[in-house]
Design a protein around this motif. Structure first.
Motif, PDB file in Angstrom:
ATOM      1  N   ASP A   1       0.837  -1.200   0.000  1.00  0.00           N
ATOM      2  CA  ASP A   1       0.000   0.000   0.000  1.00  0.00           C
ATOM      3  C   ASP A   1       0.873   1.252   0.000  1.00  0.00           C
ATOM      4  OD1 ASP A   1      -2.121  -1.685   0.092  1.00  0.00           O
ATOM      5  OD2 ASP A   1      -2.477  -1.456   2.236  1.00  0.00           O
ATOM      6  N   THR A   2       0.354   2.310  -0.555  1.00  0.00           N
ATOM      7  CA  THR A   2       1.129   3.544  -0.560  1.00  0.00           C
ATOM      8  C   THR A   2       0.348   4.644   0.128  1.00  0.00           C
ATOM      9  OG1 THR A   2       0.249   3.915  -2.761  1.00  0.00           O
ATOM     10  CG2 THR A   2       2.510   3.129  -2.639  1.00  0.00           C
ATOM     11  N   GLU A   3       1.013   5.305   1.049  1.00  0.00           N
ATOM     12  CA  GLU A   3       0.434   6.438   1.783  1.00  0.00           C
ATOM     13  C   GLU A   3      -0.976   6.139   2.280  1.00  0.00           C
ATOM     14  OE1 GLU A   3       0.802   9.691  -0.903  1.00  0.00           O
ATOM     15  OE2 GLU A   3       2.987   9.583  -0.893  1.00  0.00           O
ATOM     16  N   GLY A   4      -1.125   4.961   2.839  1.00  0.00           N
ATOM     17  CA  GLY A   4      -2.408   4.618   3.449  1.00  0.00           C
ATOM     18  C   GLY A   4      -3.489   4.229   2.462  1.00  0.00           C
TER      19      GLY A   4
END
Ligand code: FES
Ligand code: FES
Length: 183
Positions: A85-88
């Motif tokens: 995942d990226t930045e939530g």
């Protein structure tokens, strides 16, 4: 750090973070990830290279982490389900699994997603047969695979900027829910 004289120093980048430390030569990568790094999203099923529940990416390649020693990952970059995942934001492949109802108990899902990621990196627009081949080393006892293939196809479309297959209400499933199928 065990203090055992036979331990070996390794340096591994896991989900972007560097780890440097001593590991027992016989420690499997899956145990290293789960027990030393606390990354328990990588599941253990068979421990005999059969089920694919333990699949992670090592330098971008899908590997069954019960078939590798941690020392063999020395110098590598390892990606586990916790790192996608990226930045939530939910990773598009994980989002596609949810949208396509591609999981039931979820035990196979982290390994399935990692195999799908490896496929979509190599082949951004795979055919359904290519998807089936890419996940043939990942067993699922719940879904019958159809929705998993739908999910990977959906993720590929999203990744390529195309409209994903429509989702519509399908057969009723036990418990009163609805199963959704990509067309
Ligand atoms: Fe690794 Fe089954 S736990 S393949
Ligand atoms: Fe249960 Fe795949 S969803 S094993």
């Amino acid at each position: 750090m065990t203090g055992n004289g036979s331990d070996i120093m390794i340096r591994v980048r896991v989900n972007g973070s560097e780890f440097a430390g001593m590991v027992a030569p016989e420690m499997l990568l899956v145990h290293f990830l789960r027990e030393r790094l606390g990354l328990i999203g990588t599941n253990i099923g068979c421990e005999t290279s059969y089920c694919g529940a333990c699949t992670v990416l090592a330098d971008g390649r899908a590997v069954k982490s019960c078939t590798m020693f941690a020392v063999q990952a020395d110098g590598s970059g390892v990606l586990t389900i916790e790192g996608i995942d990226t930045e939530g934001s939910l990773h598009p492949v994980a989002a596609a699994f949810l949208a396509s109802r591609a999981l039931q108990c979820g035990y196979c899902t982290p390994g399935m997603i990692m195999s799908a990621l490896a496929l979509l990196t190599e082949s951004p627009s795979p055919t359904r047969d290519e998807i089936r081949r890419a996940i043939e080393g990942n067993l699922c006892r719940c879904t019958g695979y159809q929705n998993i293939v739908d999910a990977v196809e959906r993720a590929a479309a999203v990744q390529c900027g195309e409209a994903p297959p429509a989702l519509d209400a399908g057969d009723a499933i036990p418990g009163g829910g609805r199963e959704f199928r990509g067309r």
